[in-house]
Motif scaffolding. Structure first.
Motif: not given
Length: 291
Positions: A153, A178, A180, A185, A189, A193, A196
């Motif tokens: 993330y 990802k 963000m 955010q 995330g 997760d 993550g």
């Protein structure tokens, strides 16, 4: 950090008097845009400044360091908050546009790497972290007993934190990462997760238990003799030994300097410095109290 109701990237008009209903273009109106790392701190500073001087109104928005710098070039901001220095290309653009700016370094920040609270990992070295973020290491089983693919993330390329991490580790981020829009955010995330990993401003999680709940802040090891260091370790930051620490910048239009200076002086006052510290950022010891 304590104002979790504030949404990053949302423009907030801080009005000095109740009769004012919008941010104006008068000499006591300041527009500040840029770094999501700095946005909540900027809001708090502005709120307290306008209590002392209710003739001022300050409009603040996030969106990333790059957006703030572009807004400065386009005349849409007086102050660009940035968690990175100007690039050579940006310096040339300001020169080509004949726009003079002043630079203020008002605090120091540390970037924290977070994982889900249940991941069996408490620290990581920079070499392994580089391999994860670049996509060379794709599964947690390569470094833990947790056999799941790694989800990254991160931030968009316009983010100063994105650029900072990339340059410090000398990597290109994997395309699987990802993108963000901000600290909040990324944290949400990773909280949701178990596979993550993400990076946020340490100040964003340092003094707000609700922000860090559900995640684990990793200690970072760069040099073997120093061991693994937490981004929340004040003594390490003061000694300059945490790998991901950096100054926070404010780029200011020279034409706006006189109207902005009272606010900058407030940041450098004892009250301003205390607010910066309360938000989890670090005060520069050589910072002058008034400019």
């Amino acid at each position: 950090m304590k104002k979790r109701s504030l949404i990053e990237g949302t423009i907030i008009c801080l009005l000095g008097v109740l009769s004012l209903t919008s941010c104006s273009n008068n000499t006591n109106s300041i527009k500040m845009k840029g770094s999501d790392t700095e946005v909540n701190l900027a809001v708090n500073l502005a709120e307290n400044f306008t209590k002392l001087d209710p003739t001022f109104s300050i409009a603040i928005s996030g969106g990333g360091s790059g957006l703030g710098i572009t807004s400065l070039m386009n005349g849409q901001a007086d102050i660009a908050n940035s968690s990175r220095p100007l690039s050579e290309e940006e310096k040339q653009q300001f020169k080509d546009l004949n726009i003079a700016i002043k630079t203020v370094v008002f605090a120091e920040d540390a970037t924290a790497f977070v994982v889900h609270k249940d991941l069996p990992l408490d620290e990581i070295d920079t070499e392994t972290l580089s391999k994860i973020l670049s996509g060379e290491i794709k599964n947690w089983s390569e470094i833990t007993e947790f056999k799941y693919p790694i989800n990254i993330y991160g931030r968009q390329s316009s983010s100063g934190t994105h650029s900072f991490v990339k340059k410090k580790l000398k990597i290109e981020f994997t395309n699987a990462a990802k993108e963000m829009t901000g600290n909040a955010q990324i944290l949400e995330g990773v909280k949701a997760d178990k596979t993550g990993i993400g990076y946020v401003g340490a100040g964003y999680v340092a003094h707000d238990p609700s922000a860090s709940q559900g995640v684990k802040i990793l200690k970072i090891k760069d040099k073997e003799e120093l061991g693994a260091i937490s981004p929340l370790d004040q003594s390490a930051i003061n000694a300059g030994t945490y790998f991901f620490q950096r100054p926070l910048y404010q780029f200011i239009l020279a034409d706006s300097w006189e109207k902005v200076r009272p606010f900058i002086n407030f940041e450098r006052s004892e009250s301003g410095r205390q607010l910066i510290s309360d938000h989890g950022y670090y005060i520069l010891e050589n910072q002058k109290n008034e400019i």
